[in-house]
Design a protein around this motif. Structure first.
Motif, PDB file in Angstrom:
ATOM      1  N   THR A 174       0.830  -1.217   0.000  1.00 26.34           N
ATOM      2  CA  THR A 174       0.000   0.000   0.000  1.00 26.34           C
ATOM      3  C   THR A 174       0.857   1.256   0.000  1.00 26.34           C
ATOM      4  O   THR A 174       0.353   2.338   0.258  1.00 26.34           O
ATOM      5  CB  THR A 174      -0.913   0.006   1.240  1.00 26.34           C
ATOM      6  OG1 THR A 174      -0.116  -0.086   2.425  1.00 26.34           O
ATOM      7  CG2 THR A 174      -1.916  -1.137   1.190  1.00 26.34           C
ATOM      8  N   GLN A 175       2.148   1.096  -0.317  1.00 27.83           N
ATOM      9  CA  GLN A 175       3.026   2.268  -0.274  1.00 27.83           C
ATOM     10  C   GLN A 175       3.888   2.411  -1.526  1.00 27.83           C
ATOM     11  O   GLN A 175       4.795   3.236  -1.554  1.00 27.83           O
ATOM     12  CB  GLN A 175       3.937   2.182   0.943  1.00 27.83           C
ATOM     13  CG  GLN A 175       4.808   0.923   0.969  1.00 27.83           C
ATOM     14  CD  GLN A 175       5.604   0.784   2.245  1.00 27.83           C
ATOM     15  OE1 GLN A 175       5.387   1.518   3.213  1.00 27.83           O
ATOM     16  NE2 GLN A 175       6.545  -0.146   2.259  1.00 27.83           N
ATOM     17  N   ASP A 176       3.600   1.625  -2.554  1.00 27.42           N
ATOM     18  CA  ASP A 176       4.429   1.662  -3.760  1.00 27.42           C
ATOM     19  C   ASP A 176       3.680   2.114  -4.999  1.00 27.42           C
ATOM     20  O   ASP A 176       4.154   1.944  -6.118  1.00 27.42           O
ATOM     21  CB  ASP A 176       5.037   0.279  -4.013  1.00 27.42           C
ATOM     22  CG  ASP A 176       6.045  -0.099  -2.945  1.00 27.42           C
ATOM     23  OD1 ASP A 176       6.883   0.761  -2.614  1.00 27.42           O
ATOM     24  OD2 ASP A 176       5.988  -1.222  -2.432  1.00 27.42           O
ATOM     25  N   MET A 203       4.287 -12.703  -9.213  1.00 28.60           N
ATOM     26  CA  MET A 203       5.049 -11.499  -8.892  1.00 28.60           C
ATOM     27  C   MET A 203       4.361 -10.248  -9.425  1.00 28.60           C
ATOM     28  O   MET A 203       4.362  -9.996 -10.637  1.00 28.60           O
ATOM     29  CB  MET A 203       6.463 -11.591  -9.479  1.00 28.60           C
ATOM     30  CG  MET A 203       7.339 -12.606  -8.789  1.00 28.60           C
ATOM     31  SD  MET A 203       9.035 -12.593  -9.438  1.00 28.60           S
ATOM     32  CE  MET A 203       9.481 -10.865  -9.219  1.00 28.60           C
ATOM     33  N   PRO A 204       3.742  -9.448  -8.550  1.00 32.11           N
ATOM     34  CA  PRO A 204       3.304  -8.107  -8.949  1.00 32.11           C
ATOM     35  C   PRO A 204       4.513  -7.168  -8.924  1.00 32.11           C
ATOM     36  O   PRO A 204       5.303  -7.188  -7.986  1.00 32.11           O
ATOM     37  CB  PRO A 204       2.276  -7.716  -7.891  1.00 32.11           C
ATOM     38  CG  PRO A 204       2.155  -8.886  -6.965  1.00 32.11           C
ATOM     39  CD  PRO A 204       3.324  -9.773  -7.194  1.00 32.11           C
ATOM     40  N   LEU A 205       4.641  -6.359  -9.957  1.00 41.54           N
ATOM     41  CA  LEU A 205       5.754  -5.414 -10.024  1.00 41.54           C
ATOM     42  C   LEU A 205       5.205  -3.993 -10.026  1.00 41.54           C
ATOM     43  O   LEU A 205       4.265  -3.677 -10.759  1.00 41.54           O
ATOM     44  CB  LEU A 205       6.617  -5.646 -11.265  1.00 41.54           C
ATOM     45  CG  LEU A 205       7.584  -6.825 -11.181  1.00 41.54           C
ATOM     46  CD1 LEU A 205       6.907  -8.100 -11.676  1.00 41.54           C
ATOM     47  CD2 LEU A 205       8.827  -6.570 -12.000  1.00 41.54           C
ATOM     48  N   TYR A 206       5.822  -3.178  -9.207  1.00 44.78           N
ATOM     49  CA  TYR A 206       5.482  -1.771  -9.102  1.00 44.78           C
ATOM     50  C   TYR A 206       6.644  -0.966  -9.677  1.00 44.78           C
ATOM     51  O   TYR A 206       7.614  -1.518 -10.161  1.00 44.78           O
ATOM     52  CB  TYR A 206       5.179  -1.408  -7.645  1.00 44.78           C
ATOM     53  CG  TYR A 206       4.025  -2.214  -7.089  1.00 44.78           C
ATOM     54  CD1 TYR A 206       2.742  -1.692  -7.035  1.00 44.78           C
ATOM     55  CD2 TYR A 206       4.221  -3.530  -6.658  1.00 44.78           C
ATOM     56  CE1 TYR A 206       1.671  -2.442  -6.555  1.00 44.78           C
ATOM     57  CE2 TYR A 206       3.165  -4.287  -6.171  1.00 44.78           C
ATOM     58  CZ  TYR A 206       1.887  -3.741  -6.134  1.00 44.78           C
ATOM     59  OH  TYR A 206       0.844  -4.495  -5.672  1.00 44.78           O
ATOM     60  N   ARG A 207       6.529   0.334  -9.622  1.00 42.31           N
ATOM     61  CA  ARG A 207       7.568   1.151 -10.257  1.00 42.31           C
ATOM     62  C   ARG A 207       8.918   0.996  -9.572  1.00 42.31           C
ATOM     63  O   ARG A 207       9.958   0.982 -10.228  1.00 42.31           O
ATOM     64  CB  ARG A 207       7.149   2.625 -10.256  1.00 42.31           C
ATOM     65  CG  ARG A 207       8.054   3.521 -11.098  1.00 42.31           C
ATOM     66  CD  ARG A 207       7.523   4.947 -11.144  1.00 42.31           C
ATOM     67  NE  ARG A 207       8.321   5.766 -12.034  1.00 42.31           N
ATOM     68  CZ  ARG A 207       8.118   5.899 -13.327  1.00 42.31           C
ATOM     69  NH1 ARG A 207       7.120   5.254 -13.903  1.00 42.31           N
ATOM     70  NH2 ARG A 207       8.888   6.663 -14.076  1.00 42.31           N
ATOM     71  N   ASN A 208       8.895   0.855  -8.253  1.00 41.98           N
ATOM     72  CA  ASN A 208      10.152   0.803  -7.508  1.00 41.98           C
ATOM     73  C   ASN A 208      10.299  -0.451  -6.661  1.00 41.98           C
ATOM     74  O   ASN A 208      11.171  -0.504  -5.788  1.00 41.98           O
ATOM     75  CB  ASN A 208      10.276   2.038  -6.604  1.00 41.98           C
ATOM     76  CG  ASN A 208      10.351   3.321  -7.393  1.00 41.98           C
ATOM     77  OD1 ASN A 208      11.231   3.486  -8.213  1.00 41.98           O
ATOM     78  ND2 ASN A 208       9.403   4.219  -7.161  1.00 41.98           N
ATOM     79  N   SER A 209       9.465  -1.450  -6.881  1.00 39.63           N
ATOM     80  CA  SER A 209       9.564  -2.639  -6.046  1.00 39.63           C
ATOM     81  C   SER A 209       8.983  -3.845  -6.772  1.00 39.63           C
ATOM     82  O   SER A 209       8.217  -3.713  -7.728  1.00 39.63           O
ATOM     83  CB  SER A 209       8.824  -2.434  -4.711  1.00 39.63           C
ATOM     84  OG  SER A 209       7.426  -2.282  -4.935  1.00 39.63           O
ATOM     85  N   ALA A 210       9.357  -5.018  -6.283  1.00 38.20           N
ATOM     86  CA  ALA A 210       8.836  -6.282  -6.790  1.00 38.20           C
ATOM     87  C   ALA A 210       8.456  -7.141  -5.595  1.00 38.20           C
ATOM     88  O   ALA A 210       9.203  -7.229  -4.617  1.00 38.20           O
ATOM     89  CB  ALA A 210       9.879  -6.988  -7.658  1.00 38.20           C
ATOM     90  N   TRP A 211       7.295  -7.780  -5.687  1.00 39.01           N
ATOM     91  CA  TRP A 211       6.768  -8.599  -4.599  1.00 39.01           C
ATOM     92  C   TRP A 211       6.509 -10.005  -5.125  1.00 39.01           C
ATOM     93  O   TRP A 211       6.360 -10.224  -6.327  1.00 39.01           O
ATOM     94  CB  TRP A 211       5.484  -7.988  -4.045  1.00 39.01           C
ATOM     95  CG  TRP A 211       5.707  -6.661  -3.381  1.00 39.01           C
ATOM     96  CD1 TRP A 211       5.994  -5.470  -3.994  1.00 39.01           C
ATOM     97  CD2 TRP A 211       5.692  -6.394  -1.974  1.00 39.01           C
ATOM     98  NE1 TRP A 211       6.152  -4.472  -3.069  1.00 39.01           N
ATOM     99  CE2 TRP A 211       5.965  -5.008  -1.815  1.00 39.01           C
ATOM    100  CE3 TRP A 211       5.463  -7.168  -0.851  1.00 39.01           C
ATOM    101  CZ2 TRP A 211       6.016  -4.409  -0.562  1.00 39.01           C
ATOM    102  CZ3 TRP A 211       5.510  -6.573   0.406  1.00 39.01           C
ATOM    103  CH2 TRP A 211       5.789  -5.205   0.538  1.00 39.01           C
ATOM    104  N   ALA A 212       6.432 -10.967  -4.208  1.00 40.14           N
ATOM    105  CA  ALA A 212       6.222 -12.355  -4.620  1.00 40.14           C
ATOM    106  C   ALA A 212       5.302 -13.057  -3.637  1.00 40.14           C
ATOM    107  O   ALA A 212       5.356 -12.817  -2.419  1.00 40.14           O
ATOM    108  CB  ALA A 212       7.555 -13.095  -4.710  1.00 40.14           C
ATOM    109  N   TRP A 213       4.460 -13.931  -4.189  1.00 40.24           N
ATOM    110  CA  TRP A 213       3.606 -14.810  -3.391  1.00 40.24           C
ATOM    111  C   TRP A 213       3.800 -16.224  -3.904  1.00 40.24           C
ATOM    112  O   TRP A 213       3.644 -16.501  -5.082  1.00 40.24           O
ATOM    113  CB  TRP A 213       2.141 -14.385  -3.512  1.00 40.24           C
ATOM    114  CG  TRP A 213       1.187 -15.381  -2.927  1.00 40.24           C
ATOM    115  CD1 TRP A 213       1.112 -15.790  -1.634  1.00 40.24           C
ATOM    116  CD2 TRP A 213       0.161 -16.094  -3.633  1.00 40.24           C
ATOM    117  NE1 TRP A 213       0.108 -16.716  -1.481  1.00 40.24           N
ATOM    118  CE2 TRP A 213      -0.496 -16.916  -2.689  1.00 40.24           C
ATOM    119  CE3 TRP A 213      -0.261 -16.111  -4.954  1.00 40.24           C
ATOM    120  CZ2 TRP A 213      -1.549 -17.755  -3.042  1.00 40.24           C
ATOM    121  CZ3 TRP A 213      -1.308 -16.941  -5.317  1.00 40.24           C
ATOM    122  CH2 TRP A 213      -1.949 -17.755  -4.359  1.00 40.24           C
TER     123      TRP A 213
END
Length: 527
Positions: A209-211, A225-235
């Motif tokens: 909620t901050q990217d 993997m959802p990718l945002y402008r400055n970060s990458a996350w994984a489930w």
């Protein structure tokens, strides 16, 4: 009679040779002229590299459709049915079309906007888009388009899903994930297992909620993997309703272009803000928050083409493809502020980790077909790449030359003696080694620059054959390796060579070049 004593002659200075026959370093647009490696190039336009050091003019393009569609081809897709049928789809203008093998199109669904989201499930092509300004959700079975009939459960809500344009099938949970909703750009929606017609109104996640908004989705191993402008996350779970634990990967980078996310050898690669990043599978098990090294996340552009990445003016239109047959990552991008379309292709040779650039091509989208063909969507046409040595020009509806340009680094000719960098050199001759083609002629325009002075050799033929007897005799023998030499009277400390070919249907392969020179003296500016 007295003879005058013989005055000893000063021994002649020897002539030296500097030979360069390795281009495997590729194009380096970032380093200072004197900092390029010996096998790097100051320019490598429309060039492909060889694993043994040669550089060749890239192959060209040919149109799939004989007549222009009269509109931009925005997207191109191939999907396979269970019976083995391969169906080509394209968004032409704002219409979703089926493309026949001869390039003719049949409108499958008339849309009011070119941007669609899509996935393939249960032998059908599912897509979301706008019809008459309203967001809708359809399926296409190869014959008929039908609007998706929602599952009748009272908690089903397809409204936000119809607005999404990024979809990903997650095989571990048997669910479809969707993002890109303009009304809630950070949200990640998910369907019920094996049922894309059923998205519960509570089936919505926020990995972060901050990217800011989500910019892309990718599957990497068993991780979503959802990718945002400055970060990458994984489930890495199997049921988002019960085990939706998201891990922020220690990469410090995300993507700015969702259509550049591609699986590459042992990695996932995408365009980020400052580079071209490849993530290692090791990151998925990297639980300690540390600065990941190159072995886990590598900026492929670092110290090579970072300036090129930063020159991209509309990254949201960038698209990419990984060619597994030639092991190349192709990134179509735009660097012209006055042009909203991609106008160049950055090519990364995966084995060599070296770059070249393709120019003269507008690519809105790529597609790798099941038989290995690379298709490119452009203005009015679908182009097949890797064809002959000429490019199809969508504007004129005819073929045009491929403009090959290969510029060496500024050589100080100090291969054997580092002190020679300070010496003035007298050039005598320049040599060129190239491949001789069988039934095709080839040539090169060569410009040699020594400090600020240049000499040009236009139209140097790269064809030769052995002759028997007089010059008018028949040819005898054949060699695929040919050499050329020319007198080159220049003087200076550094020498640079430019090889060009702008002729249609002419292949060119350069093996190397060399200089014959003599060292004069060390010289600098007195202080």
């Amino acid at each position: 009679m007295l003879l005058a004593p013989e005055i000893p002659r000063k021994p002649a200075k020897p002539k030296l040779y500097a030979v360069y026959r390795d281009f495997r370093g590729g194009w380096n647009a970032d380093a200072a002229p004197d900092s390029l490696a010996l096998n790097e190039l100051a320019l490598a336009d429309n060039v492909d590299l060889d694993e043994r050091g040669a550089a060749s003019k890239r192959k060209g393009t040919a149109p799939l459709n004989a007549v222009s569609y009269g509109a931009q081809v925005e997207r191109i897709i191939e999907w396979s049915k269970n019976d083995g049928t391969k169906i080509k789809m394209a968004v032409v203008g704002s219409d979703l079309c089926r493309i026949a093998d001869d390039g003719t199109k049949t409108v499958v669904k008339a849309l009011s906007a070119p941007d669609i989201g899509w996935f393939v499930f249960q032998d059908k092509f599912w897509f979301a888009g706008k019809e008459a300004g309203t967001d809708k959700f359809w399926t296409y079975d190869g014959a008929t388009v039908a609007e998706v009939t929602p599952n009748s459960a009272t908690d089903n809500d397809l409204t936000p899903v119809k607005r999404c344009r990024i979809f990903e099938w997650h095989p571990k949970s048997f669910r479809v994930f969707a993002t890109g909703d303009p009304n809630d750009r950070a949200a990640l929606y998910y369907s019920q297992p094996n049922d894309p017609t059923y998205f519960k109104n509570t089936s919505k996640l926020y990995p972060t909620t901050q990217d800011g908004p989500a910019h892309g989705l990718g599957m990497f191993g068993n991780a979503l993997m959802p990718l945002y402008r400055n970060s990458a996350w994984a489930w890495k779970g199997s049921d988002p309703a019960t085990d939706a634990v998201w891990e922020r990967l220690p990469v410090g980078q995300g993507t700015v272009a969702p259509r550049t996310i591609r699986l590459t050898p042992n990695s996932l690669t995408f365009l980020g803000q400052g580079g071209l990043y490849s993530l290692s599978p090791g990151l998925l098990d990297y639980n300690v928050i540390l600065v990941a090294g190159d072995e886990l996340v590598k900026n492929q552009a670092k110290d090579k083409v970072t300036s090129v990445i930063r020159s991209i003016v509309h990254p949201e239109t960038a698209c990419a493809l990984f060619d597994p047959y030639n092991e190349r990552y192709l990134l179509a991008y735009g660097d012209d502020p006055a042009n909203p379309r991609n106008n160049k292709i950055l090519v990364l040779d995966w084995g060599l980790k070296a770059f070249t650039r393709y120019t003269g091509l507008q690519v809105n989208d790529f597609c790798l077909t099941a038989n290995g063909d690379i298709l490119a969507a452009t203005n009015g046409y679908i182009l097949k790449m890797g064809q002959a040595y000429r490019d199809w020009d969508p504007v004129t509806g005819s073929y045009k030359p491929i403009e090959m340009a290969l510029k060496s680094r500024q050589h100080d000719l100090s291969l054997a003696d580092a002190s020679l960098v300070f010496h003035v050199k007298q050039l005598f001759r320049v040599f060129l080694a190239a491949r001789q083609y069988g039934s095709e002629t080839s040539s090169a325009d060569i410009t040699v620059t020594c400090d600020s002075k240049s000499v040009s050799f236009p139209g140097v033929s790269l064809d030769q054959s052995l002759t028997w007897g007089e010059p008018w005799g028949n040819t005898w023998g054949w060699e695929d390796f040919t050499t050329r030499e020319a007198r080159c009277r220049l003087k200076g400390k550094r020498v640079q060579t430019l090889f060009e070919n702008r002729n249609i249907d002419e292949p060119v392969t350069l093996y190397g070049y060399a200089f014959e020179y003599q060292v004069l003296r060390a010289r600098g500016v007195k202080v």
